[in-house]
Design an enzyme around this catalytic site. Sequence first.
Site, PDB file in Angstrom:
ATOM      1  N   PRO A   2      70.356   7.511   5.404  1.00 56.91           N
ATOM      2  CA  PRO A   2      69.091   6.784   5.306  1.00 56.91           C
ATOM      3  C   PRO A   2      69.317   5.277   5.403  1.00 56.91           C
ATOM      4  CG  PRO A   2      69.645   7.750   3.175  1.00 56.91           C
ATOM      5  CD  PRO A   2      70.684   8.202   4.138  1.00 56.91           C
ATOM      6  N   ARG A 267      85.153   5.140   9.364  1.00 56.92           N
ATOM      7  CA  ARG A 267      84.088   5.994   9.872  1.00 56.92           C
ATOM      8  C   ARG A 267      84.138   5.929  11.385  1.00 56.92           C
ATOM      9  NH1 ARG A 267      80.138   2.657   6.194  1.00 56.92           N
ATOM     10  NH2 ARG A 267      81.910   3.165   4.890  1.00 56.92           N
TER      11      ARG A 267
END
Length: 284
Positions: A2, A267
Amino acid sequence: MPELPEVEVVRQGVDRWVTGRTVAEVEVRHPRAIRRHAGGAEDFAAVLVGRTVTAVRRRGKYLWLPLDSGDALVGHLGMSGQLLVVSPGTPAETHLRARFAFADGGQELRFVDQRTFGGLAVDPAGAPLPSSIRHIARDPLDPEFDDDAFVAALRRRRTGVKRALLDQTLVSGVGNIYADEALWRVRLHWARPSESLTRPAARALLAAVREVLGSALAAGGTSFDSLYVNVNGESGYFDRSLAAYGQGDRPCPRCGTPIRREPFMNRSSYRCPRCQPGPRRPRR
DNA sequence: CGCAGGCCCTGGTAGC
DNA sequence: TGCTACCAGGGCCTGC
């Protein structure tokens, strides 16, 4: 997952369903869900009961609910947090962390969070922000966002441009998805030194961030799975519009070159190797 | 002070 | 089949 658009969709839903209502009962089902709250879960519940929610506000990816007591319920969804509005008596969700019932006996508010990176706390409401989120910068959709100050601050940084975009004290609301999309739109590599951007280039980047956040918000947010949902459990559809993020090996919508996935800050980062070539002097 | 990197956490999936 | 490794990643914290 989100980021600003998703959190804003949640804010609108919570505002519609919760503002003006009085908390009757708080059940904390996982201690980790209550973060940086001085008195822990027990105090958290105690200070909320009997309080009326007067608004639902957002700064970047943080939400806060000012209360009639002068405190505010502050929340962050982390990676997998959800705020759901459900009927009382609905069976507990697998990762239900906290539950709020209201004095009118109507719909409950539930905090569900698989990975427990999210959290809730009660903090003095402060002005203009609760103290725990005072370090968070305005976001680019905030009418009071200062474009000139952002451009200047970005060019003072000695880091890669994507790191700068993800720094919530510089500009808030941008995460991995929308950083990659904005960089793709202005053809910048993530390791481009932020100080090497010209003022027009920095302005163009800011405009791209605004566009992508605005478009995603209009689409109800981005979702790859059922983790991100609005208060009714529904997903947005901006993932259909992603040009770079999550598109590894798929053709760049602009030039057809396969999008590349690369390790970045433990990541991943996605870019078009042709439209967004590596800088001579990268800053990671 | 500015910046970089480790860590927190769970579930899904790829690979052997 | 069942195990391991890896991946998703925002933000706090520490150390340089």
